[in-house]
Write an enzyme that holds these catalytic residues in place. Sequence first.
Site, PDB file in Angstrom:
ATOM      1  N   CYS A  87     -10.723  22.890  32.255  1.00 49.23           N
ATOM      2  CA  CYS A  87     -11.657  23.874  32.786  1.00 49.23           C
ATOM      3  C   CYS A  87     -10.869  25.046  33.361  1.00 49.23           C
ATOM      4  CB  CYS A  87     -12.509  23.209  33.862  1.00 49.23           C
ATOM      5  SG  CYS A  87     -13.354  24.340  34.966  1.00 49.23           S
ATOM      6  N   GLU A  88     -11.218  26.247  32.960  1.00 47.90           N
ATOM      7  CA  GLU A  88     -10.477  27.404  33.441  1.00 47.90           C
ATOM      8  C   GLU A  88     -10.760  27.734  34.900  1.00 47.90           C
ATOM      9  OE1 GLU A  88     -13.048  31.342  32.213  1.00 47.90           O
ATOM     10  OE2 GLU A  88     -11.671  30.531  30.729  1.00 47.90           O
ATOM     11  N   HIS A  89     -11.794  27.168  35.472  1.00 48.09           N
ATOM     12  CA  HIS A  89     -12.133  27.467  36.862  1.00 48.09           C
ATOM     13  C   HIS A  89     -11.343  26.629  37.865  1.00 48.09           C
ATOM     14  CE1 HIS A  89     -16.090  28.711  34.866  1.00 48.09           C
ATOM     15  NE2 HIS A  89     -15.352  29.784  35.064  1.00 48.09           N
ATOM     16  N   HIS A  90     -11.012  25.380  37.490  1.00 44.74           N
ATOM     17  CA  HIS A  90     -10.332  24.485  38.426  1.00 44.74           C
ATOM     18  C   HIS A  90      -9.096  23.817  37.813  1.00 44.74           C
ATOM     19  CE1 HIS A  90     -14.598  24.606  39.715  1.00 44.74           C
ATOM     20  NE2 HIS A  90     -14.023  24.834  40.880  1.00 44.74           N
ATOM     21  N   GLN A 127     -16.731  25.211  28.294  1.00 48.43           N
ATOM     22  CA  GLN A 127     -17.297  24.524  27.130  1.00 48.43           C
ATOM     23  C   GLN A 127     -18.122  25.465  26.262  1.00 48.43           C
ATOM     24  OE1 GLN A 127     -19.065  20.707  27.999  1.00 48.43           O
ATOM     25  NE2 GLN A 127     -20.394  20.815  26.209  1.00 48.43           N
ATOM     26  N   HIS A 135     -17.153  16.694  32.722  1.00 50.32           N
ATOM     27  CA  HIS A 135     -16.248  17.625  33.391  1.00 50.32           C
ATOM     28  C   HIS A 135     -15.793  17.038  34.717  1.00 50.32           C
ATOM     29  CE1 HIS A 135     -17.153  21.278  30.851  1.00 50.32           C
ATOM     30  NE2 HIS A 135     -18.064  20.413  30.446  1.00 50.32           N
ATOM     31  N   CYS A 166     -14.308  18.524  36.981  1.00 57.36           N
ATOM     32  CA  CYS A 166     -14.571  19.458  38.082  1.00 57.36           C
ATOM     33  C   CYS A 166     -15.941  19.204  38.697  1.00 57.36           C
ATOM     34  CB  CYS A 166     -14.440  20.913  37.612  1.00 57.36           C
ATOM     35  SG  CYS A 166     -15.542  21.368  36.272  1.00 57.36           S
TER      36      CYS A 166
END
Length: 189
Positions: free
Chosen positions: A80-83, A121, A149, A151
């Site tokens: 995941c690019e956020h976390h 995703q 996920h 995250c």
Amino acid sequence: MYHAETTDQLAALTERQLELIGEDPTREGLLKTPERVAKAWQFLTHGYGLDPEAILRSALFAEDYSQMVLVKDIEVYSLCEHHALPFFGKAHVAYIPNGHIVGLSKIPRVVDVFARRLQVQERLTLQIRDAIDAVLKPEGVAVVIEAQHLCMMMRGAEKQNSHTTTSAMSGVFLDQPDTRAEFMRLISG
């Protein structure tokens, strides 16, 4: 497989992160952790160095087949690019040929190229569809990804049983409800 300078730089960053969270990077169990993390990051993001369209073009064959080709249950592992936490699940990819087919192993390889990048995703689903559309120029492409996920499971909402499903379709999969329904029936069986 691993770039030495990149490994050294990532290892130094990892060592500093360990210090910032209160760990001692010189203790026995952590001595090689910075290098292992650096190599893991390079492996988990090696999709940046690959060309998905070149992979598809490497096994493109003229063939007069016009029925659905489906590769389902392709394992997906991404970050995941956020976390920077993993998400994982299955991809189902189908296309209707228009004079050309592709070697079946190339479909999972294209999934991996895009999955081995920092991702969301939704974008991953679109990128797979678009690469197949661009190279094969088929009558249509359908992609469905079902994933969990970490995250959402390990932090934040902490919902252990949640799954996310995304889809992206083109051509006959959008225009012909029967074709779309056949695809959905085949992937749920």
